[in-house]
Motif scaffolding. Structure first.
Motif, short mmCIF file in Angstrom:
data_model
loop_
_atom_site.label_atom_id
_atom_site.label_comp_id
_atom_site.label_asym_id
_atom_site.label_seq_id
_atom_site.Cartn_x
_atom_site.Cartn_y
_atom_site.Cartn_z
N UNK A 258 10.01 24.29 -28.97
CA UNK A 258 8.88 23.44 -29.34
C UNK A 258 7.86 23.40 -28.19
N UNK A 259 6.59 23.56 -28.52
CA UNK A 259 5.54 23.49 -27.53
C UNK A 259 5.30 24.78 -26.77
N UNK A 313 -2.02 38.77 -29.89
CA UNK A 313 -2.55 37.52 -29.32
C UNK A 313 -1.42 36.52 -29.10
N UNK A 314 -1.59 35.68 -28.10
CA UNK A 314 -0.60 34.65 -27.84
C UNK A 314 -0.49 33.71 -29.03
N UNK A 315 0.74 33.40 -29.44
CA UNK A 315 0.93 32.54 -30.60
C UNK A 315 0.46 31.12 -30.32
N UNK A 316 0.25 30.37 -31.37
CA UNK A 316 -0.01 28.94 -31.22
C UNK A 316 1.26 28.26 -30.71
N UNK A 317 1.13 27.17 -29.95
CA UNK A 317 2.33 26.45 -29.52
C UNK A 317 3.16 26.02 -30.73
N UNK A 318 4.45 26.21 -30.66
CA UNK A 318 5.32 25.86 -31.78
C UNK A 318 5.26 24.35 -32.03
N UNK A 319 4.92 23.97 -33.26
CA UNK A 319 4.78 22.55 -33.59
C UNK A 319 5.05 22.34 -35.08
N UNK A 320 5.64 21.23 -35.40
CA UNK A 320 5.97 20.90 -36.79
C UNK A 320 4.71 20.89 -37.65
N UNK A 369 4.83 27.97 -21.21
CA UNK A 369 4.79 26.53 -21.48
C UNK A 369 6.15 25.88 -21.38
N UNK A 370 6.13 24.60 -21.04
CA UNK A 370 7.38 23.84 -20.98
C UNK A 370 7.80 23.41 -22.37
N UNK A 371 9.10 23.36 -22.58
CA UNK A 371 9.62 22.93 -23.87
C UNK A 371 9.26 21.47 -24.12
N UNK A 372 8.74 21.20 -25.32
CA UNK A 372 8.36 19.84 -25.70
C UNK A 372 9.51 19.15 -26.42
N UNK A 373 9.35 17.86 -26.62
CA UNK A 373 10.37 17.10 -27.33
C UNK A 373 10.39 17.52 -28.80
N UNK A 374 11.58 17.71 -29.33
CA UNK A 374 11.72 18.13 -30.73
C UNK A 374 11.37 16.99 -31.67
N UNK A 375 10.87 17.30 -32.86
CA UNK A 375 10.62 16.24 -33.85
C UNK A 375 11.91 15.51 -34.19
#
Length: 447
Positions: A258-259, A313-320, A369-375
């Motif tokens: 995520x993120x 191209x670089x992907x969008x940040x992974x997000x719900x 990028x740093x891993x973000x908090x999961x949903x």
């Protein structure tokens, strides 16, 4: 009377024997080492034919819904698909998103064209298409595996949200002069649990960092790609080296949390030429797939036997919330998990290169990028086969395919059992020895 060996001594001896045996802890370590060696040394046999999922259940789709076979959510199935459509029955709940993927595997040398492809959709018992769910994929000029996905997206006040019976329809379109034989198809039904209590996001981000990826330039490490999604070789950030022959596709997988964003490129070096001049317009093709096997992005370039490359191209940040975007590339990065990379060297390249001499392939991968908090999911996401955890990171570090990672996990479990047995036997032996000493001191007998 013959003496009987103490139970603790027997247990300890057995534990020592197991620990020293080829099938014990040493054998488990050796097996794990074998996986690491395989990951580092390219095999000429790898990538020759699509490897089906282990334990895939055979099923026969029908031309109509009347007798369509049931395919369970969470299952993997194998069938064959000729021109036309096949239907399968689904039993869906009302609290999850569902992904139905179909991977069609044409035989080597089959004739295909840009008019050929597959389509997957989810329909209701009334015959209505669920909105925004259809997935399509085309072949181009090379008979390589392609994947298309239909989605039942969990969304408030939308159609197809209720619990009940639905149908998955897989359609193969074939041009007049193309191969019309039935080809193997692999169906996978994946379930993404819904979010827990509280309001879920309903809009995609309008802005995200989209600069060109800063790809690594370190020395390459050998990693042999797999034949498909099921045996794709795990990669992390770094530079990786493989070989390709004309008409061959190699698969790799990268854990993206995520993120995080994924940047990558593929380069093929100079080939051994049989003709002074030659060129293939689709000489190098790169396709990036999501954790549920949907195409995220793809790119191709011509190849004339000299250096060529493709950078995605670089992907969008992974997000719900990416699932609500109108951009297909952003929608594809809605889940954390394994992202798959398929690299193909065009079959036409064989017309001007030596087929016996593979073409060097270099992959540059950067997970940024740093891993973000999961949903806050209401159920375990990892149990559904998504998400990134320690197992995924370890597999990427060691370059393991999914079957190899499963074997390594079994070996680690076996080592734990053996170590536990050895510890228990040793503790029991100490207790027995202590008892002997106590009895001897009290003069109540000797063992």
């Amino acid at each position: 009377m013959p003496r009987t060996a103490p139970a603790g001594a027997v247990a300890l001896a057995a534990a020592v024997a197991v620990l020293g045996s080829p099938g014990g802890a040493y054998g488990a370590h050796a097996a794990y080492g074998a996986h690491a060696a395989y990951a580092a040394e390219p095999s000429p046999q790898a990538g020759s034919a699509y490897r089906p999922a282990e334990g895939a259940q055979k099923v026969e789709g029908t031309p109509t819904t009347a007798d369509a076979p049931l395919v369970d959510v969470g299952g993997v199935y194998s069938d064959t698909l000729g021109p036309g459509e096949r239907l399968y029955r689904l039993g869906l709940d009302d609290n999850s998103s569902v992904y139905v993927s179909a991977v069609v595997q044409p035989p080597r040398g089959a004739k295909v064209g840009y008019g050929d492809g597959i389509e997957v959709e989810i329909i209701t018992t009334e015959g209505r298409r669920c909105q925004n769910n259809t997935g399509r994929a085309g072949f181009g000029y090379d008979p390589v595996p392609v994947s298309a996905v239909a989605v039942r997206r969990l969304e408030e006040d939308a159609e197809c949200q209720g619990r009940g019976t639905y149908f998955a329809r897989v359609t193969r379109t074939v041009a007049k002069d193309s191969d019309r034989r039935a080809w193997p198809v692999e169906l996978k039904i994946q379930r993404e649990p819904g979010l827990g209590t509280g309001s879920a996001p309903t809009t995609a981000p309008s802005v995200w960092p989209s600069a060109s990826p800063a790809l690594p330039g370190t020395d390459p490490v050998a990693r042999t790609g797999g034949t498909g999604f099921n045996d794709a070789r795990a990669l992390g950030s770094g530079v990786w080296r493989d070989d390709l022959r004309p008409g061959q596709t190699r698969y790799y997988r990268v854990p993206v949390d995520w993120g995080q964003q994924l940047g990558l490129s593929a380069e093929i070096a100079k080939a051994a030429m049989t003709k002074q001049y030659g060129s293939a317009s689709n000489g190098l093709s790169v396709a990036l797939y999501s954790p549920y096997r949907a195409l995220v992005d793809s790119k191709e370039t011509s190849y004339d036997g000299k250096q060529a490359g493709v950078t995605l191209p670089k992907t969008a940040p992974v997000a719900y919330e990416n699932r609500f975007s109108s951009d297909a590339e952003v929608r594809g990065t809605r889940l954390a998990g394994w992202y798959y990379l398929a690299v193909t060297l065009g079959g036409k390249v064989a017309e001007f290169t030596e087929d016996a001499t593979p073409v060097p392939l270099t992959l540059r991968v950067q997970v940024g990028g740093d891993a973000a908090k999961a949903p806050a999911y209401g159920e375990s996401l990892s149990a559904a086969g998504f998400g990134v955890g320690a197992d995924e990171r370890n597999a990427a570090r060691d370059g393991l395919t999914a079957p190899e990672a499963a074997d390594a996990a079994e070996n680690r479990s076996a080592m734990g059992v053996v170590a536990g047995a050895g510890f228990g036997a040793g503790a029991l032996l100490l207790l027995v020895l202590g008892g002997w000493i106590l009895l001897a001191r009290r003069g109540r007998g000797t063992p």
